[in-house]
Design a protein around this motif. Structure first.
Motif, mmCIF file in Angstrom:
data_model
loop_
_atom_site.group_PDB
_atom_site.id
_atom_site.type_symbol
_atom_site.label_atom_id
_atom_site.label_comp_id
_atom_site.label_asym_id
_atom_site.label_seq_id
_atom_site.Cartn_x
_atom_site.Cartn_y
_atom_site.Cartn_z
ATOM 1 N N THR A 118 19.967 48.776 102.377
ATOM 2 C CA THR A 118 19.264 48.831 103.661
ATOM 3 C C THR A 118 18.023 49.705 103.562
ATOM 4 O OG1 THR A 118 21.324 48.499 104.890
ATOM 5 C CG2 THR A 118 19.470 49.447 106.091
ATOM 6 N N LYS A 143 27.731 43.866 111.783
ATOM 7 C CA LYS A 143 27.467 42.541 112.343
ATOM 8 C C LYS A 143 26.691 42.646 113.648
ATOM 9 C CE LYS A 143 29.674 38.303 113.987
ATOM 10 N NZ LYS A 143 30.954 37.620 114.254
ATOM 11 N N THR A 199 23.102 42.879 113.030
ATOM 12 C CA THR A 199 22.531 41.591 112.623
ATOM 13 C C THR A 199 22.216 40.726 113.839
ATOM 14 O OG1 THR A 199 23.728 41.623 110.529
ATOM 15 C CG2 THR A 199 22.947 39.492 111.289
#
Length: 427
Positions: A220, A393, A396
Protein backbone atom coordinates in the motif's frame (compact mmCIF):
# COMPACT_ATOMS: atom_id res chain seq x y z
CA UNK A 1 -1.99 15.07 22.05
CA UNK A 2 -2.06 17.34 19.00
CA UNK A 3 -5.02 17.80 16.70
CA UNK A 4 -4.68 16.84 13.03
CA UNK A 5 -4.26 20.49 12.04
CA UNK A 6 -1.67 21.07 14.78
CA UNK A 7 0.39 18.06 13.76
CA UNK A 8 0.18 19.06 10.10
CA UNK A 9 1.40 22.55 11.02
CA UNK A 10 4.22 21.09 13.14
CA UNK A 11 5.38 18.81 10.32
CA UNK A 12 5.09 21.62 7.76
CA UNK A 13 7.30 23.85 9.90
CA UNK A 14 9.79 21.00 10.32
CA UNK A 15 9.89 20.42 6.56
CA UNK A 16 10.44 24.11 5.84
CA UNK A 17 13.43 24.11 8.19
CA UNK A 18 14.72 20.95 6.50
CA UNK A 19 14.47 22.59 3.07
CA UNK A 20 16.26 25.67 4.40
CA UNK A 21 19.06 23.36 5.57
CA UNK A 22 19.13 21.43 2.29
CA UNK A 23 18.08 23.99 -0.37
CA UNK A 24 17.51 23.05 -4.00
CA UNK A 25 20.71 24.80 -5.04
CA UNK A 26 22.82 22.46 -2.89
CA UNK A 27 21.20 19.17 -3.87
CA UNK A 28 22.46 16.65 -6.38
CA UNK A 29 20.97 16.98 -9.86
CA UNK A 30 19.97 14.51 -12.53
CA UNK A 31 19.19 15.20 -16.18
CA UNK A 32 16.15 13.22 -17.34
CA UNK A 33 14.39 12.98 -20.71
CA UNK A 34 11.34 15.24 -20.95
CA UNK A 35 8.98 12.26 -21.36
CA UNK A 36 10.21 10.86 -18.03
CA UNK A 37 10.08 14.10 -16.05
CA UNK A 38 6.48 13.96 -14.80
CA UNK A 39 6.32 14.71 -11.04
CA UNK A 40 10.06 15.27 -10.84
CA UNK A 41 11.33 18.49 -9.22
CA UNK A 42 13.16 21.08 -11.31
CA UNK A 43 16.70 21.67 -10.10
CA UNK A 44 17.20 24.93 -12.01
CA UNK A 45 15.00 27.58 -13.63
CA UNK A 46 14.22 27.21 -17.32
CA UNK A 47 14.25 30.15 -19.72
CA UNK A 48 12.62 30.24 -23.15
CA UNK A 49 15.16 29.88 -26.00
CA UNK A 50 12.88 31.77 -28.39
CA UNK A 51 9.62 33.69 -28.68
CA UNK A 52 6.26 31.93 -28.59
CA UNK A 53 4.82 32.32 -31.16
CA UNK A 54 8.07 32.53 -33.11
CA UNK A 55 6.34 34.66 -35.78
CA UNK A 56 3.05 36.45 -36.21
CA UNK A 57 0.43 33.73 -36.73
CA UNK A 58 -3.14 33.80 -37.93
CA UNK A 59 -5.81 32.82 -35.43
CA UNK A 60 -8.43 32.35 -38.17
CA UNK A 61 -8.95 30.96 -41.65
CA UNK A 62 -9.23 33.95 -43.94
CA UNK A 63 -7.03 36.47 -45.72
CA UNK A 64 -3.93 38.31 -44.51
CA UNK A 65 -4.08 41.91 -45.74
CA UNK A 66 -1.05 43.97 -46.77
CA UNK A 67 -0.22 47.02 -44.66
CA UNK A 68 -1.76 50.22 -46.01
CA UNK A 69 -4.58 48.54 -47.90
CA UNK A 70 -7.84 50.51 -48.36
CA UNK A 71 -10.50 47.84 -48.82
CA UNK A 72 -13.34 50.34 -48.90
CA UNK A 73 -12.20 51.44 -52.35
CA UNK A 74 -11.55 48.11 -54.08
CA UNK A 75 -11.64 44.34 -53.55
CA UNK A 76 -8.63 42.56 -52.07
CA UNK A 77 -6.31 41.06 -54.67
CA UNK A 78 -5.29 37.58 -53.48
CA UNK A 79 -1.86 36.69 -54.86
CA UNK A 80 -0.78 33.71 -52.77
CA UNK A 81 -1.38 31.39 -49.85
CA UNK A 82 0.07 30.75 -46.37
CA UNK A 83 -0.71 27.47 -44.62
CA UNK A 84 0.69 25.81 -41.50
CA UNK A 85 4.28 24.84 -42.26
CA UNK A 86 4.21 26.51 -45.71
CA UNK A 87 4.53 30.29 -45.38
CA UNK A 88 4.00 32.68 -48.27
CA UNK A 89 7.27 33.71 -49.88
CA UNK A 90 7.22 37.08 -51.60
CA UNK A 91 6.38 40.72 -51.16
CA UNK A 92 2.97 42.33 -51.07
CA UNK A 93 1.78 45.77 -52.00
CA UNK A 94 -1.15 47.76 -50.64
CA UNK A 95 -4.40 46.26 -51.86
CA UNK A 96 -2.96 42.75 -51.98
CA UNK A 97 -3.22 39.81 -49.59
CA UNK A 98 -2.86 36.06 -49.26
CA UNK A 99 -5.27 33.37 -48.32
CA UNK A 100 -4.25 32.15 -44.86
CA UNK A 101 -5.17 29.33 -42.51
CA UNK A 102 -5.26 29.06 -38.72
CA UNK A 103 -1.75 28.74 -37.31
CA UNK A 104 -0.05 29.86 -40.52
CA UNK A 105 2.63 32.57 -40.61
CA UNK A 106 1.33 36.04 -41.36
CA UNK A 107 3.59 37.67 -43.99
CA UNK A 108 5.77 40.41 -42.52
CA UNK A 109 4.17 43.04 -44.72
CA UNK A 110 0.61 42.22 -43.52
CA UNK A 111 -0.94 43.82 -40.46
CA UNK A 112 -4.36 42.15 -40.09
CA UNK A 113 -6.45 39.14 -41.03
CA UNK A 114 -10.04 39.13 -42.19
CA UNK A 115 -12.15 36.05 -41.47
CA UNK A 116 -13.15 34.08 -44.54
CA UNK A 117 -16.79 34.39 -43.42
CA UNK A 118 -16.55 38.19 -43.78
CA UNK A 119 -15.78 37.95 -47.51
CA UNK A 120 -17.55 36.66 -50.60
CA UNK A 121 -15.02 33.81 -50.96
CA UNK A 122 -17.66 31.11 -50.44
CA UNK A 123 -19.61 32.43 -53.44
CA UNK A 124 -16.70 32.22 -55.87
CA UNK A 125 -16.50 29.36 -58.35
CA UNK A 126 -13.43 27.12 -58.52
CA UNK A 127 -12.33 28.94 -61.67
CA UNK A 128 -12.67 32.30 -59.91
CA UNK A 129 -10.35 31.06 -57.17
CA UNK A 130 -7.34 30.58 -59.43
CA UNK A 131 -4.50 32.89 -58.38
CA UNK A 132 -4.53 35.80 -58.61
CA UNK A 133 -8.18 36.47 -57.80
CA UNK A 134 -10.22 39.05 -55.95
CA UNK A 135 -12.45 38.85 -52.88
CA UNK A 136 -14.77 41.47 -51.54
CA UNK A 137 -14.32 42.23 -47.84
CA UNK A 138 -17.64 42.99 -46.15
CA UNK A 139 -16.22 44.53 -42.99
CA UNK A 140 -12.57 45.59 -43.19
CA UNK A 141 -10.80 44.61 -39.94
CA UNK A 142 -8.68 46.95 -37.84
CA UNK A 143 -4.91 46.62 -37.57
CA UNK A 144 -3.86 43.55 -35.52
CA UNK A 145 -7.18 41.72 -35.89
CA UNK A 146 -6.89 37.89 -35.73
CA UNK A 147 -3.10 37.93 -35.40
CA UNK A 148 -1.28 36.10 -32.62
CA UNK A 149 1.69 38.41 -32.28
CA UNK A 150 5.23 37.07 -32.10
CA UNK A 151 6.27 36.71 -28.45
CA UNK A 152 2.76 37.46 -27.18
CA UNK A 153 2.77 34.33 -24.99
CA UNK A 154 6.46 33.86 -24.17
CA UNK A 155 9.45 36.05 -24.98
CA UNK A 156 12.95 34.74 -25.61
CA UNK A 157 14.94 34.66 -22.38
CA UNK A 158 11.82 34.74 -20.20
CA UNK A 159 11.90 32.39 -17.19
CA UNK A 160 9.00 30.01 -17.70
CA UNK A 161 9.58 27.52 -14.85
CA UNK A 162 11.30 28.07 -11.50
CA UNK A 163 13.63 25.80 -9.56
CA UNK A 164 11.60 23.66 -7.19
CA UNK A 165 8.69 23.37 -9.63
CA UNK A 166 6.93 20.01 -9.58
CA UNK A 167 6.70 19.13 -13.26
CA UNK A 168 3.14 18.43 -14.35
CA UNK A 169 1.58 17.51 -17.68
CA UNK A 170 1.11 21.15 -18.71
CA UNK A 171 4.75 21.88 -17.93
CA UNK A 172 5.80 19.05 -20.22
CA UNK A 173 3.62 20.53 -22.98
CA UNK A 174 5.27 23.94 -22.51
CA UNK A 175 8.79 22.51 -22.48
CA UNK A 176 8.08 20.48 -25.60
CA UNK A 177 6.79 23.64 -27.31
CA UNK A 178 10.14 25.25 -26.49
CA UNK A 179 12.06 22.29 -27.90
CA UNK A 180 13.50 21.31 -24.51
CA UNK A 181 13.98 17.54 -24.55
CA UNK A 182 15.99 17.11 -21.33
CA UNK A 183 15.24 18.56 -17.91
CA UNK A 184 17.54 19.21 -14.92
CA UNK A 185 15.86 17.62 -11.90
CA UNK A 186 16.73 16.91 -8.30
CA UNK A 187 17.93 13.41 -7.52
CA UNK A 188 14.92 11.61 -5.96
CA UNK A 189 14.81 11.09 -2.22
CA UNK A 190 15.44 7.54 -1.03
CA UNK A 191 12.55 6.43 1.18
CA UNK A 192 13.07 3.41 3.38
CA UNK A 193 9.91 1.49 4.28
CA UNK A 194 9.60 -1.37 6.73
CA UNK A 195 6.91 -3.36 8.49
CA UNK A 196 7.08 -5.08 11.85
CA UNK A 197 5.25 -8.00 13.40
CA UNK A 198 5.77 -11.72 13.93
CA UNK A 199 2.34 -12.31 12.44
CA UNK A 200 3.19 -10.80 9.06
CA UNK A 201 4.07 -12.77 5.94
CA UNK A 202 5.19 -11.26 2.63
CA UNK A 203 2.70 -11.45 -0.23
CA UNK A 204 3.64 -14.47 -2.35
CA UNK A 205 4.84 -16.61 0.54
CA UNK A 206 2.73 -19.32 2.18
CA UNK A 207 0.76 -18.92 5.39
CA UNK A 208 1.84 -21.78 7.64
CA UNK A 209 -0.42 -21.31 10.67
CA UNK A 210 -3.66 -19.62 11.65
CA UNK A 211 -2.09 -16.62 13.41
CA UNK A 212 -0.34 -15.37 10.29
CA UNK A 213 -1.57 -12.75 7.85
CA UNK A 214 -0.18 -11.10 4.77
CA UNK A 215 1.56 -7.73 4.95
CA UNK A 216 -0.74 -5.36 3.05
CA UNK A 217 0.81 -2.15 4.36
CA UNK A 218 4.10 -2.28 2.47
CA UNK A 219 2.48 -2.73 -0.96
CA UNK A 220 0.00 0.00 0.00
CA UNK A 221 2.82 2.42 0.83
CA UNK A 222 4.52 1.58 -2.47
CA UNK A 223 1.30 2.52 -4.27
CA UNK A 224 0.61 5.65 -2.21
CA UNK A 225 4.12 7.00 -2.85
CA UNK A 226 4.31 5.98 -6.51
CA UNK A 227 3.62 9.49 -7.87
CA UNK A 228 6.33 11.10 -5.74
CA UNK A 229 9.88 11.83 -6.96
CA UNK A 230 11.32 9.16 -4.66
CA UNK A 231 13.13 5.84 -4.80
CA UNK A 232 11.69 3.29 -2.38
CA UNK A 233 14.01 0.93 -0.54
CA UNK A 234 11.93 -1.82 1.04
CA UNK A 235 13.48 -3.45 4.10
CA UNK A 236 10.75 -6.07 4.27
CA UNK A 237 9.07 -7.47 7.37
CA UNK A 238 10.94 -7.30 10.67
CA UNK A 239 10.31 -9.86 13.39
CA UNK A 240 9.46 -8.62 16.88
CA UNK A 241 13.10 -8.91 17.85
CA UNK A 242 14.88 -5.83 19.24
CA UNK A 243 18.24 -6.85 17.76
CA UNK A 244 16.77 -7.33 14.27
CA UNK A 245 14.82 -4.10 14.40
CA UNK A 246 17.83 -2.13 15.66
CA UNK A 247 20.14 -3.50 12.97
CA UNK A 248 17.62 -2.71 10.22
CA UNK A 249 16.94 0.78 11.55
CA UNK A 250 20.65 1.52 11.64
CA UNK A 251 21.02 0.28 8.08
CA UNK A 252 18.06 2.39 6.92
CA UNK A 253 19.43 5.48 8.67
CA UNK A 254 22.71 5.02 6.80
CA UNK A 255 21.07 4.47 3.41
CA UNK A 256 17.89 6.59 3.30
CA UNK A 257 16.76 10.21 3.30
CA UNK A 258 13.44 9.43 5.03
CA UNK A 259 12.12 6.34 6.83
CA UNK A 260 8.47 5.25 6.97
CA UNK A 261 7.36 2.26 9.03
CA UNK A 262 4.05 0.54 9.70
CA UNK A 263 3.04 -1.10 13.02
CA UNK A 264 5.06 -1.29 16.21
CA UNK A 265 4.61 2.34 17.25
CA UNK A 266 2.04 1.83 20.00
CA UNK A 267 2.78 1.04 23.66
CA UNK A 268 2.35 -2.73 23.67
CA UNK A 269 4.87 -5.16 25.15
CA UNK A 270 6.06 -6.14 21.68
CA UNK A 271 6.17 -2.64 20.17
CA UNK A 272 9.96 -2.61 20.17
CA UNK A 273 10.14 -0.26 17.19
CA UNK A 274 8.91 2.78 19.10
CA UNK A 275 11.36 2.04 21.93
CA UNK A 276 14.30 1.79 19.52
CA UNK A 277 13.33 4.95 17.65
CA UNK A 278 13.61 6.82 20.94
CA UNK A 279 17.01 5.23 21.65
CA UNK A 280 18.49 5.81 18.19
CA UNK A 281 16.82 9.11 17.37
CA UNK A 282 14.44 11.75 18.61
CA UNK A 283 10.64 11.59 18.74
CA UNK A 284 8.97 14.96 18.20
CA UNK A 285 5.33 13.81 18.34
CA UNK A 286 3.78 10.44 19.13
CA UNK A 287 -0.01 10.76 19.18
CA UNK A 288 -2.57 12.65 17.16
CA UNK A 289 -6.26 13.21 17.92
CA UNK A 290 -7.40 11.24 14.88
CA UNK A 291 -9.40 8.10 14.29
CA UNK A 292 -8.09 5.85 12.92
CA UNK A 293 -4.35 6.37 13.40
CA UNK A 294 -3.95 7.83 16.89
CA UNK A 295 -0.51 6.30 17.67
CA UNK A 296 1.29 8.06 14.81
CA UNK A 297 4.96 8.82 15.50
CA UNK A 298 7.01 11.61 13.94
CA UNK A 299 10.69 12.10 14.68
CA UNK A 300 14.16 12.08 13.20
CA UNK A 301 17.53 10.37 13.24
CA UNK A 302 20.96 11.88 12.77
CA UNK A 303 23.51 10.66 10.23
CA UNK A 304 26.61 12.74 10.73
CA UNK A 305 25.58 16.28 9.77
CA UNK A 306 22.48 15.00 7.96
CA UNK A 307 18.94 14.60 9.31
CA UNK A 308 16.73 11.60 8.48
CA UNK A 309 13.02 12.31 9.16
CA UNK A 310 10.95 9.39 10.45
CA UNK A 311 7.23 8.59 10.17
CA UNK A 312 5.86 5.71 12.22
CA UNK A 313 2.38 4.67 11.09
CA UNK A 314 0.05 2.28 12.96
CA UNK A 315 -0.48 -1.23 11.66
CA UNK A 316 -4.14 -1.16 10.61
CA UNK A 317 -4.54 -0.69 6.84
CA UNK A 318 -6.91 2.28 7.04
CA UNK A 319 -4.61 3.98 9.55
CA UNK A 320 -1.75 3.65 7.06
CA UNK A 321 -3.81 5.24 4.28
CA UNK A 322 -5.16 8.09 6.42
CA UNK A 323 -1.79 8.78 8.02
CA UNK A 324 0.03 8.71 4.71
CA UNK A 325 -2.45 11.04 2.97
CA UNK A 326 -2.62 13.48 5.88
CA UNK A 327 1.01 13.66 6.93
CA UNK A 328 3.53 11.57 4.99
CA UNK A 329 2.79 12.53 1.38
CA UNK A 330 2.50 16.31 1.97
CA UNK A 331 5.75 16.20 3.94
CA UNK A 332 7.59 14.19 1.28
CA UNK A 333 6.59 16.63 -1.45
CA UNK A 334 8.07 19.43 0.62
CA UNK A 335 11.17 17.46 1.60
CA UNK A 336 11.68 16.58 -2.06
CA UNK A 337 12.28 20.27 -2.77
CA UNK A 338 8.92 21.36 -4.18
CA UNK A 339 8.31 25.08 -3.69
CA UNK A 340 5.42 25.99 -1.42
CA UNK A 341 3.40 27.50 -4.28
CA UNK A 342 3.47 24.18 -6.16
CA UNK A 343 2.73 21.74 -3.35
CA UNK A 344 -0.25 19.46 -4.11
CA UNK A 345 -3.51 20.62 -2.56
CA UNK A 346 -5.59 18.30 -0.38
CA UNK A 347 -9.03 18.49 -1.99
CA UNK A 348 -11.98 18.84 0.40
CA UNK A 349 -15.50 18.82 -1.02
CA UNK A 350 -18.84 19.60 0.69
CA UNK A 351 -21.40 16.81 0.40
CA UNK A 352 -24.89 16.09 1.67
CA UNK A 353 -25.12 13.10 4.01
CA UNK A 354 -27.53 10.33 2.99
CA UNK A 355 -27.30 8.34 6.25
CA UNK A 356 -26.74 9.50 9.81
CA UNK A 357 -23.30 8.96 11.33
CA UNK A 358 -22.10 9.00 14.93
CA UNK A 359 -18.76 9.24 16.69
CA UNK A 360 -17.21 9.91 20.07
CA UNK A 361 -16.19 13.48 20.80
CA UNK A 362 -12.44 14.08 21.08
CA UNK A 363 -10.78 12.92 17.85
CA UNK A 364 -11.18 13.90 14.22
CA UNK A 365 -12.80 10.95 12.51
CA UNK A 366 -12.12 9.69 8.98
CA UNK A 367 -14.87 7.34 7.88
CA UNK A 368 -14.90 5.39 4.64
CA UNK A 369 -17.70 6.48 2.36
CA UNK A 370 -18.91 6.63 -1.22
CA UNK A 371 -19.94 9.88 -2.88
CA UNK A 372 -21.77 10.63 -6.10
CA UNK A 373 -22.21 13.92 -7.91
CA UNK A 374 -25.68 14.83 -9.15
CA UNK A 375 -26.41 16.61 -12.43
CA UNK A 376 -26.62 19.94 -10.59
CA UNK A 377 -23.10 19.45 -9.22
CA UNK A 378 -24.22 18.67 -5.66
CA UNK A 379 -22.34 15.79 -4.04
CA UNK A 380 -24.09 13.21 -1.87
CA UNK A 381 -22.13 10.91 0.42
CA UNK A 382 -23.04 7.55 1.94
CA UNK A 383 -20.88 6.20 4.79
CA UNK A 384 -19.92 2.54 4.92
CA UNK A 385 -21.84 0.45 7.42
CA UNK A 386 -18.75 -0.75 9.33
CA UNK A 387 -15.82 1.54 10.13
CA UNK A 388 -13.32 -0.77 11.81
CA UNK A 389 -9.82 0.26 10.69
CA UNK A 390 -8.79 -3.32 9.83
CA UNK A 391 -11.48 -3.74 7.17
CA UNK A 392 -9.59 -3.69 3.85
CA UNK A 393 -12.61 -4.52 1.70
CA UNK A 394 -14.48 -1.45 2.98
CA UNK A 395 -11.64 0.75 1.79
CA UNK A 396 -11.83 -0.85 -1.66
CA UNK A 397 -15.53 -0.02 -1.86
CA UNK A 398 -15.02 3.58 -0.73
CA UNK A 399 -14.09 6.48 -3.00
CA UNK A 400 -13.74 9.12 -0.29
CA UNK A 401 -13.13 9.73 3.38
CA UNK A 402 -15.88 11.42 5.37
CA UNK A 403 -14.25 13.89 7.77
CA UNK A 404 -15.96 14.56 11.09
CA UNK A 405 -14.37 17.22 13.38
CA UNK A 406 -13.02 16.31 16.81
CA UNK A 407 -15.77 18.19 18.64
CA UNK A 408 -18.53 16.56 16.60
CA UNK A 409 -20.74 13.74 17.92
CA UNK A 410 -21.90 12.87 14.41
CA UNK A 411 -24.18 14.25 11.71
CA UNK A 412 -27.77 13.73 10.64
CA UNK A 413 -29.26 12.87 7.27
CA UNK A 414 -29.31 15.94 5.03
CA UNK A 415 -26.47 17.72 6.80
CA UNK A 416 -23.59 19.07 4.73
CA UNK A 417 -20.28 17.47 5.67
CA UNK A 418 -16.75 17.56 4.30
CA UNK A 419 -15.31 14.68 2.29
CA UNK A 420 -11.82 14.01 0.93
CA UNK A 421 -11.98 12.12 -2.39
CA UNK A 422 -9.45 9.33 -2.45
CA UNK A 423 -6.76 10.07 -5.07
CA UNK A 424 -7.45 6.92 -7.08
CA UNK A 425 -11.15 7.83 -7.33
CA UNK A 426 -10.40 10.98 -9.34
CA UNK A 427 -9.63 11.00 -13.06
Amino acid sequence: MLSVAELQAFITNYCQQYVAQYPVTKRAQQIVPLAQSLNRVLAAPIAAPFDVPRQNLSSMDGFAIATGSDLSAAPLSVVGESSAGKPFIGQLQAGQGVRIFTGAVVPSDCDRVVMQENTNFANLTPVQKHLPYQVVVDTPPTVGTHIRAQGAEVQAGEQVLVAGKRINTSDISLLATLGIHEVPTLVPLTIGILATGDELVAVGASLTHAAQLYDSNSPTLHALLSDLPVVIKDYGILADDPAVIRATLEQAIAECDVIVSSAGVSVGDYDYLSQLVRKLGQVHQHKVAMKPGKPLMFGEFSRGQATVPYFGLPGNPLSVVVGCLNFVKPALWCLAGVTEADLPIALRVPAVLTHAVSKAVGRQDYQRAHFEQAADGQCHVTPMAAQDSHRVKQLTLANCLLVLPADSAGAAVGETVWIVPLPWALH
